[in-house]
Write a protein that holds these residues in place. Structure first.
Motif, mmCIF file in Angstrom:
data_model
loop_
_atom_site.group_PDB
_atom_site.id
_atom_site.type_symbol
_atom_site.label_atom_id
_atom_site.label_comp_id
_atom_site.label_asym_id
_atom_site.label_seq_id
_atom_site.Cartn_x
_atom_site.Cartn_y
_atom_site.Cartn_z
ATOM 1 N N GLN A 188 0.830 -1.200 0.000
ATOM 2 C CA GLN A 188 0.000 0.000 0.000
ATOM 3 C C GLN A 188 0.873 1.262 0.000
ATOM 4 O OE1 GLN A 188 -2.775 0.050 3.205
ATOM 5 N NE2 GLN A 188 -4.332 1.099 2.002
ATOM 6 N N ALA A 189 1.954 1.199 0.756
ATOM 7 C CA ALA A 189 2.856 2.360 0.829
ATOM 8 C C ALA A 189 3.449 2.676 -0.542
ATOM 9 C CB ALA A 189 3.965 2.095 1.842
ATOM 10 N N GLU B 287 13.730 3.134 0.645
ATOM 11 C CA GLU B 287 12.462 3.013 1.373
ATOM 12 C C GLU B 287 11.910 1.585 1.287
ATOM 13 O OE1 GLU B 287 11.684 5.105 3.354
ATOM 14 O OE2 GLU B 287 9.543 5.003 3.780
ATOM 15 N N LEU C 64 11.296 -0.461 4.594
ATOM 16 C CA LEU C 64 9.945 -0.907 4.985
ATOM 17 C C LEU C 64 9.865 -2.427 5.077
ATOM 18 C CD1 LEU C 64 7.646 1.553 2.970
ATOM 19 C CD2 LEU C 64 8.077 1.526 5.431
#
Ligand code: FAD
Length: 323
Positions: free
Chosen positions: A14-15, A52, A56
């Motif tokens: 989702q990110a 990222e 994550l």
């Protein structure tokens, strides 16, 4: 994967929005045209996306792995669990005053080398036909025609999700013949960028060398879906010579066969699978060992089914010089 891990993976997807895709066949990105689906595929086009994605995935405690051009790795037919990050960070700076090249690790190394030749900067001409990315070349200490990455690398940015980005010197990589400490080692470091020190040279002479190397590859290496040389050369001999002498040119397992042009290259005819590639590896190893008493060690990195993360490292062995 547990329900909990599945939820963490979903949150990560989702990110990343559109840039994260579920169950994408990796065969479409791989040099051998082989590989089942990545559970979650992220294509990082910018440095921050690359960092990222790793950050994550690590924070979510899901398996992750970063690949470049997938030109030296055999991916399993069953695919890979967790997060697969394809590194498409392509930016390159050419510093006129110092003859330094600073490349993001997803930059296409052949393009970078061609540009250095065009500028008359010596040191990377050997790489004009090298498949893959700068990051993959650093990890593998790739080389050809007497050159290798470690000869011109002067610094690199590496990233570990626990400690962040660090600038390291070449010694950090513990380079050896087609190896570095990051090669199949399972350590959670990635290469973010690399800086190369080049030297001003006669552009015409560099261009002539580039043509010579390109022609040599065209003359000796087959086109098609391949991972390049399959085995490393045993001491004092050539894997390709032994395979040819064993009468194995053209030998086939399913959709993969031994090239008639270069016996150390296996080709996928478009229908091949990782199982075929591995069966061919075993067949060639057995026959060469039977006839000559020499065990051929794979040079390509082979990922076992269901292995993926930096913790569950792939099987790998030392590559040979392709020249
Ligand atoms: C036709 C052909 C010819 C070839 N000729 C040569 C040759 O002359 N010389 C030679 O040395 N090799 C050669 N190769 C092998 C291959 O091109 C090189 O090893 C290349 O450097 C791999 O780069 P890649 O981006 O495809 O790496 P990948 O295959 O994507 O990855 C290789 C390894 O590096 C890791 N990795 C990739 N990027 C990163 C990163 N940014 N951070 C951390 N880890 C990373 C991966 O996890 C994997 O373990 C050839 C291959 C083919 C198909």
């Amino acid at each position: 994967m547990t329900e909990d891990a599945q939820e963490r993976l979903a949150a990560l997807a989702q990110a990343f929005g559109d840039r994260a895709q579920w169950h994408v066949p990796l065969a479409r990105y791989a040099g051998a045209g082989i590989g089942g689906p990545a559970e979650l595929l992220i294509i990082a086009q910018r440095r921050e996306e690359l960092l990222e994605a790793v950050r994550l995935a690590q924070a979510a405690n899901v398996q992750w792995r970063v690949f470049g051009g997938l030109t030296n790795i055999l991916l399993p037919d069953s695919g890979l669990r967790g997060v697969i990050i394809l590194n498409h960070t392509r930016h390159i700076d050419y510093l006129e005053e110092t003859y330094c090249v600073v490349a993001e690790s997803g930059a296409i190394i052949a393009k970078m080398a061609q540009e250095t030749v065009r500028r008359g900067w010596g040191g990377l001409t050997w790489a004009v036909g090298l498949p893959g990315t700068v990051g993959g070349a650093v990890v593998n200490n790739a080389g050809a025609f007497g050159g290798e990455i470690s000869q011109t690398l002067i610094a690199a940015e590496v990233f570990n999700p626990e400690s962040g980005v660090e600038v390291v010197e070449p010694d950090w990589f513990a380079f050896a013949y087609r190896r570095s400490r990051l090669k199949g080692s399972g350590v959670p470091w990635i290469v973010v960028s690399a800086t190369f020190q080049l030297t001003p040279r006669d552009p015409a002479a560099l261009a002539a060398k580039a043509v010579e190397y390109t022609e040599r590859r065209q003359r000796t290496q087959p086109p098609g879906k391949t991972l390049g040389s399959t085995f490393k050369n045993p001491p004092g001999d050539y894997a390709g010579r032994l395979i040819e002498a064993a009468g194995l040119k053209g030998a086939r397992c399913g959709g993969c066969y031994v090239s008639e042009k270069h016996a150390n290259f296996f080709i996928n005819d478009g229908t091949g699978t990782a199982a075929d590639y591995c069966a061919l590896i075993r067949l060639v190893q057995a026959e060469v060992e039977r006839q000559f008493g020499i065990y051929l060690e794979p040079e390509i990195e082979i990922i076992e089914p269901s292995a993926v993360s930096h913790q569950q490292s792939a099987i790998s062995s030392q590559p040979e010089d392709y020249t």
